[in-house]
Design a protein around this motif. Sequence first.
Motif, PDB file in Angstrom:
ATOM      1  N   GLN A   1      -6.027   4.735   9.011  1.00  0.00           N
ATOM      2  CA  GLN A   1      -7.350   4.761   8.390  1.00  0.00           C
ATOM      3  C   GLN A   1      -7.278   4.351   6.922  1.00  0.00           C
ATOM      4  O   GLN A   1      -8.141   3.617   6.429  1.00  0.00           O
ATOM      5  CB  GLN A   1      -7.959   6.148   8.544  1.00  0.00           C
ATOM      6  N   TYR A   2      -6.245   4.823   6.240  1.00  0.00           N
ATOM      7  CA  TYR A   2      -6.056   4.463   4.838  1.00  0.00           C
ATOM      8  C   TYR A   2      -5.830   2.961   4.687  1.00  0.00           C
ATOM      9  O   TYR A   2      -6.451   2.303   3.830  1.00  0.00           O
ATOM     10  CB  TYR A   2      -4.871   5.234   4.262  1.00  0.00           C
ATOM     11  N   VAL A   3      -4.942   2.392   5.511  1.00  0.00           N
ATOM     12  CA  VAL A   3      -4.629   0.970   5.382  1.00  0.00           C
ATOM     13  C   VAL A   3      -5.848   0.112   5.694  1.00  0.00           C
ATOM     14  O   VAL A   3      -6.116  -0.892   5.005  1.00  0.00           O
ATOM     15  CB  VAL A   3      -3.440   0.590   6.279  1.00  0.00           C
ATOM     16  N   ILE A   4      -6.602   0.478   6.715  1.00  0.00           N
ATOM     17  CA  ILE A   4      -7.818  -0.287   7.031  1.00  0.00           C
ATOM     18  C   ILE A   4      -8.769  -0.312   5.835  1.00  0.00           C
ATOM     19  O   ILE A   4      -9.317  -1.355   5.475  1.00  0.00           O
ATOM     20  CB  ILE A   4      -8.520   0.293   8.273  1.00  0.00           C
TER      21      ILE A   4
ATOM     22  N   LYS B   1       4.490  -1.296   8.047  1.00  0.00           N
ATOM     23  CA  LYS B   1       5.693  -0.600   8.469  1.00  0.00           C
ATOM     24  C   LYS B   1       5.473   0.869   8.125  1.00  0.00           C
ATOM     25  O   LYS B   1       5.372   1.244   6.951  1.00  0.00           O
ATOM     26  CB  LYS B   1       6.928  -1.133   7.734  1.00  0.00           C
ATOM     27  N   TYR B   2       5.364   1.706   9.153  1.00  0.00           N
ATOM     28  CA  TYR B   2       5.147   3.125   8.898  1.00  0.00           C
ATOM     29  C   TYR B   2       6.387   3.725   8.230  1.00  0.00           C
ATOM     30  O   TYR B   2       7.520   3.343   8.529  1.00  0.00           O
ATOM     31  CB  TYR B   2       4.805   3.843  10.196  1.00  0.00           C
ATOM     32  N   PRO B   3       6.213   4.683   7.322  1.00  0.00           N
ATOM     33  CA  PRO B   3       7.309   5.089   6.435  1.00  0.00           C
ATOM     34  C   PRO B   3       8.510   5.727   7.118  1.00  0.00           C
ATOM     35  O   PRO B   3       9.632   5.626   6.609  1.00  0.00           O
ATOM     36  CB  PRO B   3       6.644   6.072   5.462  1.00  0.00           C
TER      37      PRO B   3
ATOM     38  N   PHE C   1       0.839  -1.190   0.000  1.00  0.00           N
ATOM     39  CA  PHE C   1       0.000   0.000   0.000  1.00  0.00           C
ATOM     40  C   PHE C   1       0.883   1.252   0.000  1.00  0.00           C
ATOM     41  O   PHE C   1       2.034   1.230   0.431  1.00  0.00           O
ATOM     42  CB  PHE C   1      -0.910   0.030   1.222  1.00  0.00           C
ATOM     43  N   ASN C   2       0.319   2.358  -0.484  1.00  0.00           N
ATOM     44  CA  ASN C   2       1.044   3.623  -0.493  1.00  0.00           C
ATOM     45  C   ASN C   2       0.035   4.756  -0.445  1.00  0.00           C
ATOM     46  O   ASN C   2      -0.781   4.903  -1.348  1.00  0.00           O
ATOM     47  CB  ASN C   2       1.919   3.743  -1.745  1.00  0.00           C
ATOM     48  N   ARG C   3       0.088   5.547   0.634  1.00  0.00           N
ATOM     49  CA  ARG C   3      -0.870   6.654   0.786  1.00  0.00           C
ATOM     50  C   ARG C   3      -0.297   7.926   0.194  1.00  0.00           C
ATOM     51  O   ARG C   3       0.740   8.426   0.630  1.00  0.00           O
ATOM     52  CB  ARG C   3      -1.210   6.876   2.270  1.00  0.00           C
ATOM     53  N   GLY C   4      -0.932   8.434  -0.827  1.00  0.00           N
ATOM     54  CA  GLY C   4      -0.514   9.687  -1.432  1.00  0.00           C
ATOM     55  C   GLY C   4       0.702   9.577  -2.323  1.00  0.00           C
ATOM     56  O   GLY C   4       1.225  10.586  -2.784  1.00  0.00           O
ATOM     57  N   GLY C   5       1.164   8.349  -2.575  1.00  0.00           N
ATOM     58  CA  GLY C   5       2.280   8.154  -3.471  1.00  0.00           C
ATOM     59  C   GLY C   5       3.644   8.284  -2.837  1.00  0.00           C
ATOM     60  O   GLY C   5       4.641   7.811  -3.371  1.00  0.00           O
ATOM     61  N   ASP C   6       3.739   8.945  -1.669  1.00  0.00           N
ATOM     62  CA  ASP C   6       5.042   9.126  -1.039  1.00  0.00           C
ATOM     63  C   ASP C   6       5.063   8.615   0.399  1.00  0.00           C
ATOM     64  O   ASP C   6       5.975   8.927   1.160  1.00  0.00           O
ATOM     65  CB  ASP C   6       5.460  10.597  -1.066  1.00  0.00           C
ATOM     66  N   ARG C   7       4.068   7.822   0.769  1.00  0.00           N
ATOM     67  CA  ARG C   7       4.037   7.203   2.092  1.00  0.00           C
ATOM     68  C   ARG C   7       3.835   5.698   1.910  1.00  0.00           C
ATOM     69  O   ARG C   7       2.724   5.181   2.071  1.00  0.00           O
ATOM     70  CB  ARG C   7       2.940   7.797   2.971  1.00  0.00           C
ATOM     71  N   PRO C   8       4.909   4.972   1.581  1.00  0.00           N
ATOM     72  CA  PRO C   8       4.789   3.524   1.421  1.00  0.00           C
ATOM     73  C   PRO C   8       4.395   2.876   2.737  1.00  0.00           C
ATOM     74  O   PRO C   8       4.942   3.198   3.799  1.00  0.00           O
ATOM     75  CB  PRO C   8       6.187   3.092   0.980  1.00  0.00           C
TER      76      PRO C   8
ATOM     77  N   PRO D   1      14.321   4.978   5.522  1.00  0.00           N
ATOM     78  CA  PRO D   1      15.332   5.817   4.849  1.00  0.00           C
ATOM     79  C   PRO D   1      15.447   7.207   5.451  1.00  0.00           C
ATOM     80  O   PRO D   1      16.540   7.775   5.504  1.00  0.00           O
ATOM     81  CB  PRO D   1      14.822   5.866   3.405  1.00  0.00           C
ATOM     82  N   GLU D   2      14.347   7.761   5.909  1.00  0.00           N
ATOM     83  CA  GLU D   2      14.340   9.088   6.542  1.00  0.00           C
ATOM     84  C   GLU D   2      13.617   8.971   7.879  1.00  0.00           C
ATOM     85  O   GLU D   2      12.483   9.392   8.033  1.00  0.00           O
ATOM     86  CB  GLU D   2      13.659  10.112   5.632  1.00  0.00           C
ATOM     87  N   TYR D   3      14.306   8.378   8.851  1.00  0.00           N
ATOM     88  CA  TYR D   3      13.694   8.153  10.167  1.00  0.00           C
ATOM     89  C   TYR D   3      13.336   9.491  10.827  1.00  0.00           C
ATOM     90  O   TYR D   3      14.144  10.412  10.861  1.00  0.00           O
ATOM     91  CB  TYR D   3      14.636   7.378  11.076  1.00  0.00           C
ATOM     92  N   ASP D   4      12.104   9.561  11.357  1.00  0.00           N
ATOM     93  CA  ASP D   4      11.625  10.794  11.978  1.00  0.00           C
ATOM     94  C   ASP D   4      10.542  10.435  12.990  1.00  0.00           C
ATOM     95  O   ASP D   4       9.400  10.146  12.613  1.00  0.00           O
ATOM     96  CB  ASP D   4      11.077  11.735  10.908  1.00  0.00           C
ATOM     97  N   ALA D   5      10.900  10.448  14.269  1.00  0.00           N
ATOM     98  CA  ALA D   5       9.928  10.100  15.308  1.00  0.00           C
ATOM     99  C   ALA D   5       8.723  11.026  15.301  1.00  0.00           C
ATOM    100  O   ALA D   5       7.607  10.625  15.639  1.00  0.00           O
ATOM    101  CB  ALA D   5      10.600  10.127  16.678  1.00  0.00           C
ATOM    102  N   ASP D   6       8.925  12.284  14.885  1.00  0.00           N
ATOM    103  CA  ASP D   6       7.818  13.237  14.865  1.00  0.00           C
ATOM    104  C   ASP D   6       6.725  12.849  13.875  1.00  0.00           C
ATOM    105  O   ASP D   6       5.592  13.345  13.965  1.00  0.00           O
ATOM    106  CB  ASP D   6       8.330  14.628  14.494  1.00  0.00           C
ATOM    107  N   ASP D   7       7.047  11.946  12.951  1.00  0.00           N
ATOM    108  CA  ASP D   7       6.076  11.562  11.928  1.00  0.00           C
ATOM    109  C   ASP D   7       4.912  10.751  12.497  1.00  0.00           C
ATOM    110  O   ASP D   7       3.932  10.504  11.795  1.00  0.00           O
ATOM    111  CB  ASP D   7       6.776  10.766  10.819  1.00  0.00           C
ATOM    112  N   VAL D   8       5.015  10.369  13.757  1.00  0.00           N
ATOM    113  CA  VAL D   8       3.900   9.645  14.377  1.00  0.00           C
ATOM    114  C   VAL D   8       2.596  10.428  14.245  1.00  0.00           C
ATOM    115  O   VAL D   8       1.510   9.842  14.173  1.00  0.00           O
ATOM    116  CB  VAL D   8       4.212   9.342  15.856  1.00  0.00           C
ATOM    117  N   VAL D   9       2.690  11.753  14.177  1.00  0.00           N
ATOM    118  CA  VAL D   9       1.484  12.568  14.039  1.00  0.00           C
ATOM    119  C   VAL D   9       0.695  12.218  12.787  1.00  0.00           C
ATOM    120  O   VAL D   9      -0.531  12.412  12.730  1.00  0.00           O
ATOM    121  CB  VAL D   9       1.852  14.070  14.055  1.00  0.00           C
ATOM    122  N   ASN D  10       1.356  11.684  11.774  1.00  0.00           N
ATOM    123  CA  ASN D  10       0.684  11.331  10.524  1.00  0.00           C
ATOM    124  C   ASN D  10       0.166   9.896  10.499  1.00  0.00           C
ATOM    125  O   ASN D  10      -0.519   9.512   9.547  1.00  0.00           O
ATOM    126  CB  ASN D  10       1.650  11.534   9.351  1.00  0.00           C
ATOM    127  N   GLN D  11       0.498   9.126  11.515  1.00  0.00           N
ATOM    128  CA  GLN D  11       0.159   7.700  11.457  1.00  0.00           C
ATOM    129  C   GLN D  11      -1.317   7.358  11.641  1.00  0.00           C
ATOM    130  O   GLN D  11      -1.785   6.372  11.057  1.00  0.00           O
ATOM    131  CB  GLN D  11       1.040   6.933  12.440  1.00  0.00           C
TER     132      GLN D  11
END
Length: 275
Positions: A130-133, A106-108, A51-58, A115-125
């Motif tokens: 919802q997308y994956v479900i 696996k959250y991106p 799955f890929n949400r928005g094309g840049d969130r694998p 490849p670009e680890y960012d703990a702050d990205d949890v806000v987008n999870q």
Amino acid sequence: MARVLRRSFLTLFAASGLTACSAPGSPTAPAPTAAKSAAPASKAPVPELAFNRGGDRPLPTRVWLPTGTGPHPLIYFSHGLTSQPNDYADLLAAWAAAGFVVAGPKYPHTWYEAPEYDADDVVNQPADAQYVITELLTSLGSHVDPQRIAAAGHSAGAITTVGLFSGSRDVRLKAGLLIAGRQMEQPSPFAGPAAPLLFVQGKQDKTVTYEQAYGAYNEVPWPKGFLELPDAGHLPHRDEPALVASTTTDFWRWTLNGDQAARQRLPESGLTSTF
């Protein structure tokens, strides 16, 4: 709202030191022998869906399928920081062996080889979840009952799960499990239709403290349970694998299958609850 959520997550990580939920590559699942005591290992294939949400969130999503014909309830699982779904494989396989479809991406930016680890990205999870479900309901078709969906998570994944029952409420969810979970410093209230929530917390956890987890528990306005593990730390599913596997499986049997015998067994685990 997104800006408020992002500030809340940043405050949470700074205040709690929640920079990693497990060491990179370290197993966070219960020991295989303990998981087998709760249920036999699932014999079904374990596919991965791209799955890929928005094309840049694998969001490559691992699926544990139960044996037998469906439709089965779906449990959506969110991993912690520097983890991935396979790190919890024995616990998730125990749920699948009990008759549940279990899936987790696996959250991106928060798994340990991102490849670009960012703990702050949890806000987008929560939006990722919802997308994956939604995609799972299409991809798995008759394997899944869309009326019986739950969400679970560990640490930052549990915070993601809290989001699904509060500011990013997904009304499709009928129950939730939070392993070492808490709210944000500026939390959104739990909202939407009532859904039973179960907290599993190690008393020795220094990353998400007992007080933080119990504070979130106190804010839940619905039926709720709190499993305190006195000798467990931040990985209670590894420290007390058999108890966590059996208790959570009974929770799913009750909330998703209506199994009243499973509900009656929950207090025997040492659970404090208003179920």
